[in-house]
Design a protein around this motif. Sequence first.
Motif, PDB file in Angstrom:
ATOM      1  N   VAL A  44       0.869  -1.173   0.000  1.00 44.56           N
ATOM      2  CA  VAL A  44       0.000   0.000   0.000  1.00 44.56           C
ATOM      3  C   VAL A  44       0.906   1.223   0.000  1.00 44.56           C
ATOM      4  N   ASP A  45       0.633   2.165  -0.886  1.00 43.96           N
ATOM      5  CA  ASP A  45       1.413   3.396  -0.970  1.00 43.96           C
ATOM      6  C   ASP A  45       1.385   4.079   0.397  1.00 43.96           C
ATOM      7  N   PRO A  46       2.537   4.570   0.860  1.00 41.60           N
ATOM      8  CA  PRO A  46       2.608   5.180   2.199  1.00 41.60           C
ATOM      9  C   PRO A  46       1.557   6.255   2.466  1.00 41.60           C
ATOM     10  N   GLN A  47       1.166   7.027   1.477  1.00 40.09           N
ATOM     11  CA  GLN A  47       0.177   8.079   1.726  1.00 40.09           C
ATOM     12  C   GLN A  47      -1.215   7.525   2.018  1.00 40.09           C
ATOM     13  N   TYR A  48      -1.429   6.221   1.757  1.00 39.60           N
ATOM     14  CA  TYR A  48      -2.731   5.605   2.008  1.00 39.60           C
ATOM     15  C   TYR A  48      -2.719   4.653   3.204  1.00 39.60           C
ATOM     16  N   GLU A  49      -1.590   4.544   3.878  1.00 40.12           N
ATOM     17  CA  GLU A  49      -1.502   3.637   5.022  1.00 40.12           C
ATOM     18  C   GLU A  49      -2.466   4.054   6.129  1.00 40.12           C
ATOM     19  N   GLY A  50      -2.925   3.053   6.871  1.00 38.75           N
ATOM     20  CA  GLY A  50      -3.815   3.313   7.999  1.00 38.75           C
ATOM     21  C   GLY A  50      -5.274   3.459   7.631  1.00 38.75           C
ATOM     22  N   ARG A  51      -5.623   3.201   6.394  1.00 41.49           N
ATOM     23  CA  ARG A  51      -7.021   3.324   5.955  1.00 41.49           C
ATOM     24  C   ARG A  51      -7.688   1.969   5.688  1.00 41.49           C
ATOM     25  N   GLY A  52      -7.003   0.889   6.019  1.00 44.81           N
ATOM     26  CA  GLY A  52      -7.574  -0.434   5.805  1.00 44.81           C
ATOM     27  C   GLY A  52      -7.493  -0.910   4.360  1.00 44.81           C
ATOM     28  N   PHE A  53      -6.597  -0.325   3.570  1.00 47.94           N
ATOM     29  CA  PHE A  53      -6.518  -0.684   2.158  1.00 47.94           C
ATOM     30  C   PHE A  53      -5.960  -2.084   1.939  1.00 47.94           C
ATOM     31  N   ALA A  54      -5.049  -2.534   2.803  1.00 46.20           N
ATOM     32  CA  ALA A  54      -4.542  -3.902   2.678  1.00 46.20           C
ATOM     33  C   ALA A  54      -5.688  -4.893   2.872  1.00 46.20           C
ATOM     34  N   LYS A  55      -6.592  -4.580   3.773  1.00 44.72           N
ATOM     35  CA  LYS A  55      -7.761  -5.447   4.005  1.00 44.72           C
ATOM     36  C   LYS A  55      -8.680  -5.451   2.780  1.00 44.72           C
TER      37      LYS A  55
END
Length: 99
Positions: A44-55
């Motif tokens: 996941v691109d660092p600017q999108y981390e913490g938004r549950g995108f990997a899930k």
Amino acid sequence: METTKVILEEKGRGEIQLSSDGNKAGKMDISVHAPRLTVYHTEVDPQYEGRGFAKLLLTELVSYARENNLKIVPLCPFVHAQFKRQPEEYEDIWFKKED
């Protein structure tokens, strides 16, 4: 708005792409050789981390496997960790080597 899609080349290599508002936000590197789907890496691109995108990527991976009667080989540490945390949720699509 987030969207995911599976992109495969002729030889079965490819990725699951995640876009957010039209920008590529993440991906999973995969290969498909029925009856197995191998997942190698989640990013996941660092600017999108913490938004549950990997899930979100994991959800697309699992849906694709179920729709295509594939078993997932979780070589990716993230996917393997999720499978181990909730084995009952992924039992039907988790490829485990017979010991």
